[in-house]
Write an enzyme that holds these catalytic residues in place. Structure first.
Site, PDB file in Angstrom:
ATOM      1  N   ARG A  46       0.886  -1.247   0.107  1.00 35.64           N
ATOM      2  CA  ARG A  46      -0.168   0.000  -0.096  1.00 35.64           C
ATOM      3  C   ARG A  46       0.869   1.223  -0.151  1.00 35.64           C
ATOM      4  O   ARG A  46       0.631   2.187  -0.500  1.00 35.64           O
ATOM      5  CB  ARG A  46      -0.874  -0.047   1.273  1.00 35.64           C
ATOM      6  CG  ARG A  46      -1.623   1.398   1.318  1.00 35.64           C
ATOM      7  CD  ARG A  46      -2.844   1.263   2.329  1.00 35.64           C
ATOM      8  NE  ARG A  46      -2.873   0.486   3.258  1.00 35.64           N
ATOM      9  CZ  ARG A  46      -2.043   0.412   4.480  1.00 35.64           C
ATOM     10  NH1 ARG A  46      -1.453   1.712   4.482  1.00 35.64           N
ATOM     11  NH2 ARG A  46      -2.154  -0.390   5.475  1.00 35.64           N
ATOM     12  N   TYR A  99     -17.600  16.140 -15.798  1.00 41.42           N
ATOM     13  CA  TYR A  99     -17.882  14.795 -15.744  1.00 41.42           C
ATOM     14  C   TYR A  99     -18.849  14.442 -14.726  1.00 41.42           C
ATOM     15  O   TYR A  99     -18.806  15.011 -13.184  1.00 41.42           O
ATOM     16  CB  TYR A  99     -16.553  13.921 -15.483  1.00 41.42           C
ATOM     17  CG  TYR A  99     -16.616  12.382 -15.445  1.00 41.42           C
ATOM     18  CD1 TYR A  99     -16.911  11.778 -16.257  1.00 41.42           C
ATOM     19  CD2 TYR A  99     -16.451  11.962 -13.880  1.00 41.42           C
ATOM     20  CE1 TYR A  99     -17.126  10.460 -16.054  1.00 41.42           C
ATOM     21  CE2 TYR A  99     -16.545  10.570 -13.746  1.00 41.42           C
ATOM     22  CZ  TYR A  99     -16.957   9.871 -14.806  1.00 41.42           C
ATOM     23  OH  TYR A  99     -16.974   8.592 -14.566  1.00 41.42           O
ATOM     24  N   ASP A 187      -8.795  18.495 -14.419  1.00 38.41           N
ATOM     25  CA  ASP A 187      -8.837  17.293 -14.837  1.00 38.41           C
ATOM     26  C   ASP A 187      -8.388  17.290 -16.389  1.00 38.41           C
ATOM     27  O   ASP A 187      -9.189  17.682 -17.159  1.00 38.41           O
ATOM     28  CB  ASP A 187     -10.238  17.054 -14.775  1.00 38.41           C
ATOM     29  CG  ASP A 187     -10.650  15.649 -15.165  1.00 38.41           C
ATOM     30  OD1 ASP A 187      -9.887  14.808 -15.887  1.00 38.41           O
ATOM     31  OD2 ASP A 187     -11.460  15.038 -14.546  1.00 38.41           O
ATOM     32  N   LYS A 212      -9.115   6.256 -19.185  1.00 43.44           N
ATOM     33  CA  LYS A 212      -9.218   6.598 -20.567  1.00 43.44           C
ATOM     34  C   LYS A 212      -8.065   6.455 -21.510  1.00 43.44           C
ATOM     35  O   LYS A 212      -7.851   5.478 -21.914  1.00 43.44           O
ATOM     36  CB  LYS A 212      -9.998   7.919 -20.522  1.00 43.44           C
ATOM     37  CG  LYS A 212     -10.867   8.136 -19.223  1.00 43.44           C
ATOM     38  CD  LYS A 212     -12.287   7.467 -19.438  1.00 43.44           C
ATOM     39  CE  LYS A 212     -13.105   7.170 -18.359  1.00 43.44           C
ATOM     40  NZ  LYS A 212     -13.488   8.503 -17.746  1.00 43.44           N
TER      41      LYS A 212
HETATM   42  C1  LIG Z   1     -13.732   8.955 -16.220  1.00 44.82           C
HETATM   43  C2  LIG Z   1     -13.544  10.094 -15.925  1.00 44.82           C
HETATM   44  C3  LIG Z   1     -13.282  10.645 -14.588  1.00 44.82           C
HETATM   45  C4  LIG Z   1     -13.467   9.297 -13.534  1.00 44.82           C
HETATM   46  O1  LIG Z   1     -12.490   8.309 -13.607  1.00 44.82           O
HETATM   47  P1  LIG Z   1     -12.803   6.751 -13.190  1.00 44.82           P
HETATM   48  O2  LIG Z   1     -11.536   6.160 -13.401  1.00 44.82           O
HETATM   49  O3  LIG Z   1     -13.983   6.584 -13.978  1.00 44.82           O
HETATM   50  O4  LIG Z   1     -12.904   6.810 -11.709  1.00 44.82           O
HETATM   51  C5  LIG Z   1     -13.072  11.798 -14.090  1.00 44.82           C
HETATM   52  N1  LIG Z   1     -12.760  12.712 -14.779  1.00 44.82           N
HETATM   53  C6  LIG Z   1     -13.193  12.511 -16.338  1.00 44.82           C
HETATM   54  C7  LIG Z   1     -12.806  13.825 -17.248  1.00 44.82           C
HETATM   55  C8  LIG Z   1     -13.677  11.367 -16.993  1.00 44.82           C
HETATM   56  O5  LIG Z   1     -13.633  11.130 -17.995  1.00 44.82           O
END
Ligand SMILES: *Cc1c(COP(=O)(O)O)cnc(C)c1O
Length: 397
Positions: A46, A99, A187, A212
């Site tokens: 961890r 998001y 983000d 992503k």
């Molecule tokens: C998918 C996404 C998230 C969240 O991420 P997870 O891996 O699904 O928890 C946050 N911000 C954006 C822009 C996203 O597309």
């Protein structure tokens, strides 16, 4: 090293014991110590794991940051940012087109916890700065936004909110030594560091859903936070160890392996997305086509300045509303109807009923997220095949 070289070599030194060119995946929870406290810097996974550290080093380099902390998902990374850097009574300022999962986390988890978020309805730096008050300790930016693909001026907003915060509470003590008055978080999931480097534009933190584009193959869930300065990373690292939410070594390996081809994948995503946006702009079935790389996009000039490519996402609005959107989406063959984005395979999503269903209808409509809106995550298949697929799906809408 330049970007594409870093993506392949940072955190990927050959294994010193065998020479294995690709380092092994360290599938271990613990590390054998020669005597109590006598170890090689690793005690428990961890806290430290070499596979995770390789990924963190690579991401920190790609974003030009001082360090990175990886998490089990993008939302776990967001949870770490809010919990480690904020306290009940603080507030966050964000642009409204977020998001859906971030909106749900802020409204359903953190608002009851005592953290209020105010949402701007205009993308200008002044509109975000106007929402800053003496309790504001964080500005949360997503650019391009999801799914309306508006761009936020990272450098302009960071400067405007900092000026505003200083004028409101000039003597406010930071939560931890070295933390800025207002932490600017971007983000960067949609753009990736291949197209946009928020830390160089004045952000303090970059957040990723590595699920992503970074992973890139729709086969892993992961998240990460990259900080510009050690003082901002330190509380997040402490939280990572204290509260967990860490990714396993296999997941870290998958994300790191995906990152090696990020530069070349992003070039192809951009090329295919521009081709589809240009095709869609000529079709009467669409009421609107949104792509930052099109000169008709409201933020096209900012996109040219702030990003080096329009990205892989294209948003279209069907004239026929919900019924047309549903018909279109059930007819595509290559574009799979699925949540998520950023993989090599093309996906099509209906935000109003899928990714953004947790956003209340009045909020959705205020930001233009109507029922006819369809979001395309354009993959790296042959662009001719992709256009042909969308063309046949339009018949009957
Ligand atoms: C998918 C996404 C998230 C969240 O991420 P997870 O891996 O699904 O928890 C946050 N911000 C954006 C822009 C996203 O597309």
């Amino acid at each position: 090293m330049r970007f594409a070289t870093q993506a392949i070599h940072i955190g990927q030194a050959p294994d010193p014991t065998t020479g294995a060119t690709v380092p092994p995946i360290y599938v271990t929870s613990t590390y054998t110590q020669a005597a109590p406290g006598e170890h090689k810097g690793y005690e428990y996974s961890r806290t430290q794991n070499p596979t995770r550290q390789g990924l963190e080093a690579c991401l920190a380099a790609l974003e030009g940051g001082a360090g990175c902390a990886a998490f089990a998902s993008g939302l776990a990374a967001e949870n770490a940012v809010f919990t480690a850097l904020l306290r009940p009574g603080d507030s966050v300022v964000a642009y409204g087109d977020l998001y859906g999962g971030t909106y749900r986390l802020l409204e359903r988890v953190f608002r009851p916890w005592g953290l209020a978020t105010r949402y701007a309805t205009d993308t200008s730096p002044a509109a975000l700065a106007e929402l800053v008050d003496a309790t504001t300790r964080m500005v949360w930016l997503e650019t391009p936004t999801n799914p309306l693909l508006r761009l936020l001026d990272i450098a302009g907003i960071a400067a405007a909110v900092r000026d505003e915060a200083r004028s409101l509470a000039p003597h406010r003590a930071p939560l931890a030594p070295g933390l800025p008055d207002v932490v600017v978080v971007v983000d960067n999931t949609f753009a990736t560091p291949a197209l946009q480097r928020p830390l160089a534009l004045g952000a303090d933190l970059v957040l990723h859903s590595t699920t992503k584009y970074l992973g890139g193959h729709s086969d892993v869930i992961g998240g990460a936070v990259v900080a510009a300065a050690p003082a901002v990373l330190e509380p997040i690292r402490f939280f990572q160890n204290a509260a967990g939410g860490v990714p396993g070594p296999f997941d870290c390996f998958l994300v790191h392996r995906g990152i090696k081809t990020l530069a070349v994948r992003m070039r192809q995503h951009c090329e295919n997305a521009l081709r589809i946006a240009q095709w869609a702009a000529g079709r009467t079935e669409f009421e609107r086509v949104v792509y930052p790389g099109l000169p008709t996009h409201p933020d096209h000039a900012l996109a040219a300045r702030q990003m080096c490519g329009g990205g892989g996402m294209v948003t279209v609005v069907l004239r026929g509303g919900l019924a047309a959107a549903r018909r279109f989406m059930s007819r595509t063959r290559l574009f799979a109807c699925a949540e998520s984005l950023g993989g090599v395979e093309s996906l099509v999503n209906h935000p109003a009923s899928m990714t953004h269903a947790s956003v209340p209808r009045d909020v959705r409509e205020r930001i233009g997220l109507t029922d006819g809106l369809v979001r395309l995550s354009v993959g790296i298949e042959d662009a001719d095949d992709l256009v042909a697929d969308l063309e046949q799906a339009l018949q009957g809408t």
